[in-house]
Design a protein around this motif. Structure first.
Motif, short mmCIF file in Angstrom:
data_model
loop_
_atom_site.label_atom_id
_atom_site.label_comp_id
_atom_site.label_asym_id
_atom_site.label_seq_id
_atom_site.Cartn_x
_atom_site.Cartn_y
_atom_site.Cartn_z
N GLY A 114 -67.86 4.28 -101.61
CA GLY A 114 -67.17 2.99 -101.72
C GLY A 114 -66.23 2.92 -102.90
O GLY A 114 -65.72 1.85 -103.24
N SER A 115 -65.95 4.05 -103.53
CA SER A 115 -65.29 4.04 -104.84
C SER A 115 -63.78 3.91 -104.82
O SER A 115 -63.16 3.90 -105.88
N ASN B 93 -62.14 -5.10 -116.04
CA ASN B 93 -61.39 -5.73 -114.97
C ASN B 93 -60.29 -6.59 -115.58
O ASN B 93 -60.57 -7.51 -116.35
N PRO B 94 -59.01 -6.33 -115.26
CA PRO B 94 -57.93 -7.10 -115.88
C PRO B 94 -57.89 -8.56 -115.46
O PRO B 94 -57.26 -9.38 -116.13
N TRP B 95 -58.57 -8.92 -114.37
CA TRP B 95 -58.65 -10.32 -113.95
C TRP B 95 -59.61 -11.11 -114.84
O TRP B 95 -59.37 -12.29 -115.12
N ASN B 96 -60.70 -10.46 -115.23
CA ASN B 96 -61.71 -11.12 -116.06
C ASN B 96 -62.66 -10.04 -116.57
O ASN B 96 -63.33 -9.38 -115.77
N ALA B 97 -62.71 -9.86 -117.88
CA ALA B 97 -63.50 -8.77 -118.46
C ALA B 97 -64.99 -8.91 -118.23
O ALA B 97 -65.75 -7.96 -118.43
N PRO C 282 -63.44 -0.93 -106.07
CA PRO C 282 -62.48 -1.24 -107.13
C PRO C 282 -61.25 -2.00 -106.62
O PRO C 282 -60.76 -2.91 -107.30
N CYS C 283 -60.76 -1.64 -105.43
CA CYS C 283 -59.59 -2.36 -104.90
C CYS C 283 -59.95 -3.80 -104.58
O CYS C 283 -59.18 -4.72 -104.88
N GLY D 287 -65.70 -2.11 -110.28
CA GLY D 287 -65.98 -1.20 -109.17
C GLY D 287 -66.24 0.21 -109.69
O GLY D 287 -66.00 0.53 -110.85
N ILE D 288 -66.75 1.05 -108.82
CA ILE D 288 -67.03 2.44 -109.15
C ILE D 288 -66.50 3.31 -108.03
O ILE D 288 -66.33 2.82 -106.91
N SER D 289 -66.26 4.57 -108.31
CA SER D 289 -66.14 5.20 -109.61
C SER D 289 -64.68 5.26 -110.05
O SER D 289 -64.38 5.70 -111.15
N SER D 290 -63.79 4.81 -109.15
CA SER D 290 -62.35 4.82 -109.47
C SER D 290 -62.00 3.57 -110.27
O SER D 290 -61.01 2.89 -109.99
#
Length: 468
Positions: free
Chosen positions: A180-181, A146-150, A185-186, A155-158
């Protein structure tokens, strides 16, 4: 042409498109810039499964020449996009997150990839994903961060689609959503994502997880961007007999229509039971914003979804077992443990039990359709809590209640096939994005786009980006 200004990588598709059309920014220059950013940042983010640098630069050069000659194709012309590694790309590996398919080089593009290219988009590469688009990455794959905080879930799977788009490594992406994929993630990365009605977008050339639950859709920085991408990829497809033949509306026109008089349903009980205070505040703020924009907020009672959430997993498992017949159990040893266990569960389910699930699903779909005869949209959480840490996600297998909570607001709309729009609506105390979800009746994507664009014209959550 001038050098690219700082933060060009965080422009929206429409902002970049306007500059490309005016020839203020070169498609080749912006593509080179994106490739350089990928090379710089993706060694840590792991969002790309493969970068198509030579192909992308050739497509950018073609776009630049066409635009210079006055042959402008539309708002994706010359814009760098990336696609989930679920979608075939002619001559370039498409693995679906699986080691079994790592050498698979399709002989044709998936329909959605072909349509992006016909619109003049520049395809940067393939985005990493969970194994077979289920819930876990193959043990041989490094999960995207996650670019906000590793330390937080992507999210999955996208997951790769979200990480790359949020980090400014592409201007928009394609994802898929079976439970929910697109939405998880969004929500986890501050993006806007549209899960279209089932069949609104062709699945030809996309690796299958669960045929009747899989939805293909766009992920981007704002509603106008997802509208532009959906405009290109939606519609009938002779190669996919399940793709709907209904005419494709002018989705971009819908972005300027506002929500005056629109009826937005809210189930106060469903939206609050077991939902943490921060997420409830995001929902309340969204409701207040829509009321101020002229929408009518209507209290509704959503049909009891507990059984349908419970039914999603075995329904998905049976369809996954069919999708993997060619390689499972023949190559069982090459599967990761999570996907293998799902397929085993699907193979073990009796026909009688599966039929009971189908009957309950039909009845639930009917009850949801009846609700949308009284409202235009439904507003719900994406999940009942802020983004989860990777430490928490690692314990999901030991917490069936947490899995059910995570799926509570997403799986029902794969079981019904309704379109949804995920919008960023706030941040947690830890500084992580929180999204909410709008749901429409079948083929109600234009209403979702109207509402999403209106909300984002009045708020600025989608304008915040991770510091990289």
């Amino acid at each position: 042409m001038p050098n690219l200004p700082d933060a060009t990588h965080y422009l929206t598709v429409s902002e970049l498109a306007a500059r490309i059309q005016a020839r203020e920014i070169s498609p080749v220059a912006v593509t080179r810039s994106q490739l350089e950013r990928i090379a710089c940042l993706d060694t840590e983010l792991h969002s790309f499964a493969g970068v198509m640098a030579d192909v992308a630069l050739a497509e950018a050069a073609t776009a630049e020449a066409e635009i210079a000659a006055g042959r402008y194709r539309g708002p994706l012309h010359g814009v760098p996009i990336a696609v989930k590694d679920l979608f075939w790309t002619q001559g370039f590996p498409t693995a679906g997150g699986m080691t079994i398919h790592k050498q698979h080089r399709p002989r044709e593009d998936a329909t959605v990839v072909r349509r992006l290219r016909q619109a003049g988009a520049v395809v940067l590469g393939k985005l990493q994903m969970t194994e077979g688009a289920y819930s876990d990455h193959h043990p041989a794959v490094t999960p995207p961060r996650n670019p906000w905080n590793a330390a937080y879930w992507t999210g999955i799977s996208s997951s790769g689609s979200a990480a790359a788009t949020a980090a400014g490594l592409c201007y928009g992406s394609l994802g898929s959503d079976t439970g929910g994929s697109i939405r998880w993630p969004c929500a986890a990365t501050g993006l806007t994502g549209l899960k279209p009605s089932w069949g609104r977008v062709s699945r030809h050339g996309a690796f299958e997880l669960a045929a009747t639950l899989d939805h293909v859709g766009p992920m981007a920085r704002d509603t106008r961007d997802v509208a532009a991408i959906l405009q290109v990829i939606a519609g009938a497809d002779p190669a996919d007999p399940t793709a709907l033949s209904a005419p494709v509306p002018d989705y971009l026109a819908a972005t300027g229509q506002g929500v005056g008089g629109m009826r937005i349903g809210v189930d106060p009980a469903w939206n609050s039971e077991g939902v943490d205070a921060t997420t409830q505040r995001v929902l309340a703020d969204a409701v207040a914003a829509y009321r101020a924009l002229g929408a009518e907020i209507i209290a509704v009672q959503f049909p009891d979804a507990k059984q349908i959430v419970d039914d999603w997993a075995p329904n998905c498992a049976v369809e996954a077992a069919v999708a993997h017949e060619a390689t499972y159990p023949a190559r069982k040893g090459e599967y990761g443990p999570v996907l293998a266990s799902v397929i085993e569960a699907g193979r073990a389910l009796s026909g009688l039990d599966y039929q009971r699930i189908l009957l309950r699903r039909m009845a639930f779909r009917g009850r949801v359709a009846a609700l949308f005869r009284t409202i235009d949209l439904l507003l719900t959480p994406v999940q009942p809590f802020p983004p989860l840490t990777l430490a928490t996600i690692s314990t999901l297998g030991e917490q069936p209640g947490l899995i059910a909570d995570l799926q509570r607001y997403t799986c029902p709309f794969n079981m019904t096939g309704n379109p949804t729009l995920t919008l960023p609506g706030g941040f947690s105390e830890a500084g992580m994005p929180i999204g909410f979800q709008l749901v429409a009746a079948q083929l109600g994507e234009a209403r979702l786009i109207r509402a999403g664009a209106a909300f984002q014209a009045a708020t600025a959550w989608h304008r915040r980006h991770p510091a990289l």
